[in-house]
Design a protein around this motif. Structure first.
Motif, PDB file in Angstrom:
ATOM      1  N   MET A 203       0.829  -1.186   0.000  1.00  0.00           N
ATOM      2  CA  MET A 203       0.000   0.000   0.000  1.00  0.00           C
ATOM      3  C   MET A 203       0.876   1.253   0.000  1.00  0.00           C
ATOM      4  N   ALA A 204       0.598   2.177  -0.901  1.00  0.00           N
ATOM      5  CA  ALA A 204       1.359   3.415  -0.982  1.00  0.00           C
ATOM      6  C   ALA A 204       0.586   4.566  -0.366  1.00  0.00           C
ATOM      7  N   GLU A 205      -0.524   4.273   0.313  1.00  0.00           N
ATOM      8  CA  GLU A 205      -1.387   5.309   0.831  1.00  0.00           C
ATOM      9  C   GLU A 205      -0.800   5.945   2.089  1.00  0.00           C
ATOM     10  N   ASN A 206      -1.442   7.024   2.527  1.00  0.00           N
ATOM     11  CA  ASN A 206      -1.041   7.745   3.726  1.00  0.00           C
ATOM     12  C   ASN A 206      -1.580   7.001   4.949  1.00  0.00           C
ATOM     13  N   ILE A 207      -0.783   6.101   5.505  1.00  0.00           N
ATOM     14  CA  ILE A 207      -1.224   5.270   6.629  1.00  0.00           C
ATOM     15  C   ILE A 207      -1.254   6.091   7.914  1.00  0.00           C
ATOM     16  N   ILE A 208      -2.402   6.027   8.593  1.00  0.00           N
ATOM     17  CA  ILE A 208      -2.620   6.771   9.831  1.00  0.00           C
ATOM     18  C   ILE A 208      -2.358   5.897  11.042  1.00  0.00           C
ATOM     19  N   LEU A 209      -2.835   4.648  10.977  1.00  0.00           N
ATOM     20  CA  LEU A 209      -2.784   3.748  12.128  1.00  0.00           C
ATOM     21  C   LEU A 209      -2.815   2.315  11.620  1.00  0.00           C
ATOM     22  N   ARG A 210      -2.137   1.447  12.351  1.00  0.00           N
ATOM     23  CA  ARG A 210      -2.195   0.033  11.991  1.00  0.00           C
ATOM     24  C   ARG A 210      -1.965  -0.820  13.232  1.00  0.00           C
ATOM     25  N   ASN A 211      -2.543  -2.017  13.205  1.00  0.00           N
ATOM     26  CA  ASN A 211      -2.195  -3.042  14.185  1.00  0.00           C
ATOM     27  C   ASN A 211      -2.145  -4.364  13.434  1.00  0.00           C
ATOM     28  N   LYS A 212      -2.132  -5.484  14.130  1.00  0.00           N
ATOM     29  CA  LYS A 212      -1.958  -6.748  13.416  1.00  0.00           C
ATOM     30  C   LYS A 212      -3.210  -7.194  12.673  1.00  0.00           C
ATOM     31  N   PHE A 213      -4.344  -6.514  12.918  1.00  0.00           N
ATOM     32  CA  PHE A 213      -5.585  -6.867  12.238  1.00  0.00           C
ATOM     33  C   PHE A 213      -6.004  -5.869  11.156  1.00  0.00           C
ATOM     34  N   PHE A 214      -5.695  -4.589  11.358  1.00  0.00           N
ATOM     35  CA  PHE A 214      -6.233  -3.541  10.495  1.00  0.00           C
ATOM     36  C   PHE A 214      -5.170  -2.528  10.101  1.00  0.00           C
ATOM     37  N   VAL A 215      -5.414  -1.879   8.973  1.00  0.00           N
ATOM     38  CA  VAL A 215      -4.603  -0.750   8.516  1.00  0.00           C
ATOM     39  C   VAL A 215      -5.548   0.379   8.136  1.00  0.00           C
ATOM     40  N   ALA A 216      -5.296   1.586   8.645  1.00  0.00           N
ATOM     41  CA  ALA A 216      -6.117   2.751   8.320  1.00  0.00           C
ATOM     42  C   ALA A 216      -5.293   3.749   7.516  1.00  0.00           C
ATOM     43  N   ASP A 217      -5.879   4.252   6.442  1.00  0.00           N
ATOM     44  CA  ASP A 217      -5.207   5.298   5.678  1.00  0.00           C
ATOM     45  C   ASP A 217      -6.200   6.414   5.367  1.00  0.00           C
ATOM     46  N   LYS A 218      -5.669   7.636   5.205  1.00  0.00           N
ATOM     47  CA  LYS A 218      -6.513   8.775   4.882  1.00  0.00           C
ATOM     48  C   LYS A 218      -6.877   8.707   3.415  1.00  0.00           C
TER      49      LYS A 218
END
Length: 299
Positions: free
Chosen positions: A1-16
Motif C-alpha cells: 500500500m502506498a497510501e497515507n497510513i494513519i494507524l495500523r495493528n496486526k488486524f487492520f490498517v487505516a489510511d486517509k
C-alpha cells in the motif's frame, strides 16, 4: 500500500482517503470507511469481525460512531457483533444471521483466504467476537445520515443482495458502494436478485449519476468512475439478450457463468468496469428466496 497510513495493528490498517474520510483494511483485504462530521462519525461496513474493529475505530475518532452496512455478508457485517447494533436494510437481516455470514469458524476461514494478509498475523478463535442477537435499525433508499456539517444519502441498489445499499456524499461527489457494482459483481448467491431486477436497480442508481464522480467499493482500492453504472446496465442487457460470453466458472462457482471473460487486469475483456457472475435460472424475475421473505426495497 502506498497510501497515507494513519494507524495500523496486526488486524487492520487505516489510511486517509479524503478529508474527513478514513479507509480501513481488514485481514482479507476487505474495506470499510469511516466518515467524520462535526457531531458524529459514520462507519460504512464492519469488515469480517476478526480483531476488534470497534477498539481500532476508537483510536481514530473521539466522536460517537454509527455503523451502517451496505449489505449482510460476512466481510461487511463483522463489527456489528461488537457494536451490538447496526443500521441495515431489513431484507438482509436474516442473511447476516446465517452461519455462513456470522459464525466464528466462517470468519476465521474468510480471513485466511488471503495468504498475503494472513502472513501479518495468525488468528485464533479468541480474536473473533461471537455473533449474538443485536439491535437492527431499518435503513432505506432515500434516508439521510446527518453527521454535523455533512450528510450521507442512502441509495438502494438491490442485486448482490436484496438489501444492498450504497452511500452518497454529494459534497465530495463520492459514493461508497460496497459490492453493489464492480469488476466481479456476484448475482449467483443465496440472497441475490435476478439479473432483470438488478438492471432495474442500476437504472435507479443511474438517476444519481450526475451527483458523483467516483465510487469506492468493498474490495477494490482504486476509485472507479461513475460510468461503471452504464457498464453494468449494458452487461445486464447482454445477459438478458443472451449476447454475453457466458463463461462457465466450474468449481469456483458451480453452475454460474461470468458475463465476460477477464483480462489480465481482471476487468472485462469486452470493455468497461462491470462484470457479472450469474446463474441462468436467475435471469428473470421470480419468487424471492424464502430466507429473506417479501422484498421491501423502499419505504
Amino acid at each position: 500500500m502506498a497510501e497515507n497510513i494513519i494507524l495500523r495493528n496486526k488486524f487492520f490498517v487505516a489510511d486517509k482517503l479524503l478529508d474527513g474520510v478514513t479507509r480501513i483494511t481488514g485481514l482479507a483485504g476487505e474495506l470499510c470507511y469511516l466518515i467524520e462530521g462535526t457531531e458524529r462519525t459514520l462507519l460504512i461496513d464492519g469488515l469480517s469481525g476478526v480483531g476488534s474493529l470497534r477498539a481500532f475505530v476508537r483510536e481514530l475518532t473521539e466522536l460517537p460512531v454509527t455503523m451502517v452496512a451496505t449489505h449482510g455478508h460476512i466481510d461487511h457485517i463483522g463489527a456489528a457483533w461488537e457494536y451490538g447494533e447496526v443500521f441495515i436494510h431489513p431484507d438482509d437481516i436474516a442473511l447476516m444471521y446465517t452461519e455462513m455470514h456470522s459464525s466464528v469458524e466462517s470468519r476465521l476461514k474468510f480471513t485466511g483466504s488471503n495468504p498475503a494478509m494472513e502472513k501479518r498475523t495468525k488468528t485464533r478463535e479468541e480474536d473473533v467476537p461471537p455473533a449474538h442477537g443485536i439491535k437492527t435499525y431499518p435503513v432505506y433508499d432515500g434516508d439521510v445520515f446527518q453527521l454535523g456539517g455533512m450528510k450521507i444519502e442512502v441509495i438502494g441498489v438491490p442485486g448482490h443482495t436484496y438489501g444492498t445499499l450504497v452511500f452518497l456524499d454529494r459534497a465530495k461527489r463520492v459514493v461508497y458502494s460496497g459490492d453493489a457494482c464492480n469488476i466481479n459483481t456476484l448475482l449467483h448467491l443465496v440472497g441475490s436478485t435476478t439479473v432483470e431486477e438488478y438492471l432495474q436497480s442500476l437504472q435507479h442508481f443511474k438517476t444519481f449519476q450526475k451527483d458523483f464522480d467516483v465510487t469506492y467499493g468493498g474490495h477494490i482500492r482504486s476509485a472507479v468512475p461513475n460510468t461503471i453504472i452504464d457498464d453494468g446496465i449494458a452487461m445486464c442487457r447482454r445477459i438478458l439478450n443472451e449476447t454475453d460470453e457466458a463463461v462457465p466458472l466450474g468449481s469456483y462457482a458451480q453452475g454460474a457463468f461470468l458475463a465476460s471473460d477477464r483480462g489480465a487486469d481482471y476487468v472485462p475483456k469486452c470493455g468497461g468496469y462491470c462484470n457479472i457472475v450469474y446463474r441462468k435460472d436467475m435471469k428473470q424475475k421470480r419468487v424471492h428466496p424464502e430466507i429473506l421473505g417479501a422484498p421491501n426495497y423502499y419505504r
